[in-house]
Design an enzyme around this catalytic site. Structure first.
Site, PDB file in Angstrom:
ATOM      1  N   SER A 111     -21.521 -15.675 -22.269  1.00  0.00           N
ATOM      2  CA  SER A 111     -21.738 -17.044 -22.745  1.00  0.00           C
ATOM      3  C   SER A 111     -21.517 -18.051 -21.624  1.00  0.00           C
ATOM      4  O   SER A 111     -22.312 -18.978 -21.444  1.00  0.00           O
ATOM      5  CB  SER A 111     -20.790 -17.374 -23.896  1.00  0.00           C
ATOM      6  OG  SER A 111     -21.024 -16.512 -24.970  1.00  0.00           O
ATOM      7  N   SER A 121     -24.403 -11.593 -25.085  1.00  0.00           N
ATOM      8  CA  SER A 121     -23.781 -10.814 -26.157  1.00  0.00           C
ATOM      9  C   SER A 121     -23.004 -11.702 -27.113  1.00  0.00           C
ATOM     10  O   SER A 121     -22.622 -11.263 -28.191  1.00  0.00           O
ATOM     11  CB  SER A 121     -22.818  -9.791 -25.546  1.00  0.00           C
ATOM     12  OG  SER A 121     -21.693 -10.468 -25.008  1.00  0.00           O
ATOM     13  N   GLY A 160       0.857  -1.185   0.000  1.00  0.00           N
ATOM     14  CA  GLY A 160       0.000   0.000   0.000  1.00  0.00           C
ATOM     15  C   GLY A 160       0.886   1.226   0.000  1.00  0.00           C
ATOM     16  O   GLY A 160       2.079   1.137   0.312  1.00  0.00           O
ATOM     17  N   GLU A 168       4.818 -11.514  -5.474  1.00  0.00           N
ATOM     18  CA  GLU A 168       3.773 -11.780  -6.476  1.00  0.00           C
ATOM     19  C   GLU A 168       4.143 -11.315  -7.877  1.00  0.00           C
ATOM     20  O   GLU A 168       3.542 -11.766  -8.851  1.00  0.00           O
ATOM     21  CB  GLU A 168       2.450 -11.122  -6.038  1.00  0.00           C
ATOM     22  CG  GLU A 168       2.395  -9.596  -6.084  1.00  0.00           C
ATOM     23  CD  GLU A 168       3.017  -8.909  -4.874  1.00  0.00           C
ATOM     24  OE1 GLU A 168       3.826  -9.541  -4.170  1.00  0.00           O
ATOM     25  OE2 GLU A 168       2.715  -7.730  -4.651  1.00  0.00           O
ATOM     26  N   CYS A 207       5.402  -5.920   1.712  1.00  0.00           N
ATOM     27  CA  CYS A 207       5.697  -4.491   1.597  1.00  0.00           C
ATOM     28  C   CYS A 207       5.012  -3.710   2.734  1.00  0.00           C
ATOM     29  O   CYS A 207       5.343  -3.914   3.895  1.00  0.00           O
ATOM     30  CB  CYS A 207       5.312  -3.983   0.217  1.00  0.00           C
ATOM     31  SG  CYS A 207       6.086  -2.405  -0.157  1.00  0.00           S
ATOM     32  N   TYR A 208       4.032  -2.864   2.416  1.00  0.00           N
ATOM     33  CA  TYR A 208       3.352  -2.147   3.495  1.00  0.00           C
ATOM     34  C   TYR A 208       2.823  -3.128   4.535  1.00  0.00           C
ATOM     35  O   TYR A 208       2.885  -2.877   5.733  1.00  0.00           O
ATOM     36  CB  TYR A 208       2.197  -1.311   2.932  1.00  0.00           C
ATOM     37  CG  TYR A 208       1.411  -0.572   4.007  1.00  0.00           C
ATOM     38  CD1 TYR A 208       1.870   0.642   4.511  1.00  0.00           C
ATOM     39  CD2 TYR A 208       0.233  -1.108   4.528  1.00  0.00           C
ATOM     40  CE1 TYR A 208       1.169   1.304   5.511  1.00  0.00           C
ATOM     41  CE2 TYR A 208      -0.478  -0.455   5.529  1.00  0.00           C
ATOM     42  CZ  TYR A 208       0.005   0.760   6.011  1.00  0.00           C
ATOM     43  OH  TYR A 208      -0.692   1.407   7.000  1.00  0.00           O
ATOM     44  N   GLY A 224     -20.118 -12.735 -26.213  1.00  0.00           N
ATOM     45  CA  GLY A 224     -18.774 -12.625 -25.649  1.00  0.00           C
ATOM     46  C   GLY A 224     -18.573 -13.738 -24.625  1.00  0.00           C
ATOM     47  O   GLY A 224     -19.536 -14.387 -24.211  1.00  0.00           O
ATOM     48  N   VAL A 225     -17.326 -13.908 -24.195  1.00  0.00           N
ATOM     49  CA  VAL A 225     -17.036 -15.070 -23.348  1.00  0.00           C
ATOM     50  C   VAL A 225     -17.746 -15.001 -21.992  1.00  0.00           C
ATOM     51  O   VAL A 225     -18.302 -16.000 -21.528  1.00  0.00           O
ATOM     52  CB  VAL A 225     -15.512 -15.320 -23.228  1.00  0.00           C
ATOM     53  CG1 VAL A 225     -14.776 -14.102 -22.754  1.00  0.00           C
ATOM     54  CG2 VAL A 225     -15.220 -16.480 -22.303  1.00  0.00           C
ATOM     55  N   ASP A 226     -17.799 -13.812 -21.375  1.00  0.00           N
ATOM     56  CA  ASP A 226     -18.383 -13.746 -20.030  1.00  0.00           C
ATOM     57  C   ASP A 226     -19.866 -14.098 -20.033  1.00  0.00           C
ATOM     58  O   ASP A 226     -20.306 -14.951 -19.268  1.00  0.00           O
ATOM     59  CB  ASP A 226     -18.197 -12.349 -19.411  1.00  0.00           C
ATOM     60  CG  ASP A 226     -16.739 -11.975 -19.289  1.00  0.00           C
ATOM     61  OD1 ASP A 226     -15.898 -12.886 -19.355  1.00  0.00           O
ATOM     62  OD2 ASP A 226     -16.436 -10.772 -19.136  1.00  0.00           O
ATOM     63  N   HIS A 273       8.165  -7.781  -3.215  1.00  0.00           N
ATOM     64  CA  HIS A 273       6.879  -8.286  -3.717  1.00  0.00           C
ATOM     65  C   HIS A 273       7.043  -9.667  -4.350  1.00  0.00           C
ATOM     66  O   HIS A 273       7.444  -9.762  -5.511  1.00  0.00           O
ATOM     67  CB  HIS A 273       6.326  -7.324  -4.774  1.00  0.00           C
ATOM     68  CG  HIS A 273       5.862  -6.030  -4.190  1.00  0.00           C
ATOM     69  ND1 HIS A 273       4.574  -5.837  -3.755  1.00  0.00           N
ATOM     70  CD2 HIS A 273       6.519  -4.874  -3.952  1.00  0.00           C
ATOM     71  CE1 HIS A 273       4.455  -4.617  -3.282  1.00  0.00           C
ATOM     72  NE2 HIS A 273       5.616  -4.008  -3.383  1.00  0.00           N
ATOM     73  N   LYS A 330     -10.412 -13.461 -15.765  1.00  0.00           N
ATOM     74  CA  LYS A 330     -10.757 -13.741 -17.166  1.00  0.00           C
ATOM     75  C   LYS A 330     -10.269 -15.117 -17.623  1.00  0.00           C
ATOM     76  O   LYS A 330     -11.008 -15.860 -18.265  1.00  0.00           O
ATOM     77  CB  LYS A 330     -10.146 -12.651 -18.052  1.00  0.00           C
ATOM     78  CG  LYS A 330     -10.690 -12.634 -19.458  1.00  0.00           C
ATOM     79  CD  LYS A 330     -12.022 -11.931 -19.503  1.00  0.00           C
ATOM     80  CE  LYS A 330     -12.591 -11.814 -20.875  1.00  0.00           C
ATOM     81  NZ  LYS A 330     -13.817 -11.001 -20.854  1.00  0.00           N
TER      82      LYS A 330
END
Ligand code: XMP
Length: 517
Positions: free
Chosen positions: A233, A227, A55, A175, A82-83, A229-231, A173, A373
């Protein structure tokens, strides 16, 4: 969900999503919650481990985010990053100060003690490993009971641990990819220290979600805006598997889709498709073209397309009558981001956010709200959705409307559809599509003189766009092979009536945007 879970407590760091993604890559389910989450809630959630994010603040600033130190007594392993590491040190009696020199970027860290977090890390003669640092404060003195497990020339406590209490902290970090052995450290944390089995799989998500949806919905009726689109669907298929014909999907074909796209969506979801649901396709192209006639301003075009979508959907919803649930294809990054400040509106995005006000429903269902995603794609494949649909490139809500500069006419829609189809076909043939974040053809509003056979032409120019991007916030123009560009150009000028010139867009984002309007 009664899966073993890691809780990421967000203190405002820029990498909070990344931490969650990395944990899930270890096949452990993970959720991000703000640091304002009450201790009682955490206790009830019973995570197997907690990660404090970084942060931008200084812990000794009274206005900075803190947490009830009782969290350290829950007996749940905690990793502070970190923070988060400074907060752990500060809360437990250590000292945090402004570092004499800030460290930023790749930094060689020396591991002093190979504890559980560093198991298998820095196994070289210097016991060193390259990590990503980004800090101006540092832990000057570790709290009592902690041992220092790593340092750098600048940072006396690059990592510390109190193994008895399972408390760990890293100033760097783990990650981010630049921390070369960071994934190993996170894996050590979730597997060794927290004891997670790592059995979070997409198949289990799919099965559990279908069961939960079925229980929650009962005999209720559900409406979904599809639509293609993938989401949307994947959301539709999850619901179809859960409740079959209680689901109605409305697919608005606004006449601004890519070539054949409307029929492709109908093939998958329509009555001849593989899924059990009610499918309503609304062919609204004429309506849209009429509304858009003569309109040239990009924002006005976007607004008309967005509003018309709502009107069409509203009419269909009225025919269906009151429903119990409305589906939204919200995914996890939207959930995490929604708490953050709004940035300036560069383009008004068209999505289904306006729907709730026009549909008579009781509750919203967001079956994908916990997925990233790539996880949505995995779930799609798991559900048997065709790969070409699952890996479809992002396509803007206003569709080809923002890829036709200036006024939209049916004739221009045809030109851009045909050109785009050729472009996509050739990119696929060349096998270079996977490296590209997005690629498409747009129709410029420029006409120029050319010669075809023995005749003068005065026709439109198509612009080809292809970008490398991972987050779509920034992008770089792709270095497409000249052979592919030539092939596409030749085909477009020969096959697409009304086009006599093809240009390639070399602009990055910024200063360009990915779409043209
Ligand atoms: P820009 O053009 O803003 O695009 O650089 C970034 C990404 O967003 C997509 N895009 C949209 N998606 N509704 C959407 O759902 C929209 O109105 C919209 N406008 C742009 C664009 O395709 C790219 O992936």
């Amino acid at each position: 969900m009664n899966h073993e879970m890691i809780l990421v407590l967000d203190f405002g760091g820029q990498y909070n999503q990344l931490i969650a993604r990395r944990v899930r890559e270890c096949n452990v389910y993970c959720e991000v919650h703000p640091y304002t989450m009450a201790l009682e809630q955490i206790r009830a959630m019973a995570p197997k481990g907690i990660i404090f994010t970084g942060g931008p603040n200084s812990v000794y600033d009274p206005a900075s985010p803190h947490y009830d130190p009782a969290i350290f007594d829950l007996g749940i392993p905690i990793l502070g990053i970190c923070y988060g590491s400074q907060l752990m040190a500060y809360s437990l009696g250590g000292t945090v100060e402004t570092a004499p020199v800030s460290e930023y970027g790749h930094t060689e860290v020396t591991v002093d003690k190979r504890d559980a977090l560093f198991e298998g890390v820095a196994e070289n003669k210097n016991s060193s490993t390259v990590c990503w640092m980004s800090h101006t404060d540092y832990i000057a003195k570790a709290p009592e009971g902690f041992i220092i497990t790593a340092h750098t020339p600048v940072c006396p406590v690059a990592a510390m641990a109190c193994e008895a209490r399972k408390l760990y902290a890293t100033q760097f970090h783990p990650e981010v990819m630049h921390t070369e052995e960071g994934f190993r450290m996170l894996q050590n944390f979730v597997r060794r220290i927290c004891g997670c089995a790592g059995d979070w799989r997409m198949s289990s998500f799919v099965d559990t979600t279908i069961r939960e949806l079925r229980e929650r919905i009962g005999n209720g009726r559900v409406l979904c805006a599809l639509s293609g689109g993938v989401d949307s669907s994947v959301a539709a298929v999850l619901l179809s598997k859960a409740i079959g014909k209680q689901l109605t999907c409305v697919f608005v074909d606004h006449g601004l889709l890519r070539k054949n796209e409307g029929d492709e969506v109908e093939e998958v979801f329509g009555p001849n498709g593989a899924y059990e649901l009610n499918f309503v396709r609304v062919n609204a192209a004429e309506r849209y073209y009429a509304k858009l006639a003569g309109v040239t301003d990009p924002e006005t075009k976007r607004k008309i397309i967005g509003e018309e979508f709502i009107r069409v959907f509203e009419e269909e919803a009225k025919k269906i009558g009151a429903v119990d649930y409305l589906v939204q294809g919200t995914i996890y990054p939207d959930v995490i981001e929604s708490g953050l400040g709004k940035s300036a509106v560069i383009k008004s995005h068209h999505n289904v956010g306006g729907l709730p006000s026009v549909v008579d429903f009781k509750e919203i269902i967001e079956p994908l709200r916990m997925l990233f995603k790539d996880e949505v794609r995995k779930a799609g494949l798991e559900l048997g959705i065709p790969a070409r649909l699952v890996y479809r490139q992002p396509f803007p809500g206003p569709g080809l409307g923002v890829r036709i500069i200036g006024e939209i006419t049916p004739e221009k829609v045809r030109m851009v559809q045909e050109a785009d189809y050729i472009y996509r076909e050739e990119v696929e043939k060349a096998g270079i599509g996977k490296e590209l974040g997005q690629y498409f053809a747009a129709l410029t509003n420029m006409r120029s003189v050319g010669v075809m056979g023995d005749f003068r032409t005065y026709d439109y120019a198509i612009a080809l766009r292809a970008v490398y991007t991972s987050d779509f916030m920034t992008a770089e123009a792709a270095r497409l092979s000249w052979d592919v560009l030539m092939k596409v150009t030749n085909r477009i000028v020969n096959e697409v009536k009304g086009v006599n010139r093809v240009l390639y867009d070399c602009t990055g984002k910024p200063p360009g945007t990915i779409e043209f309007e």
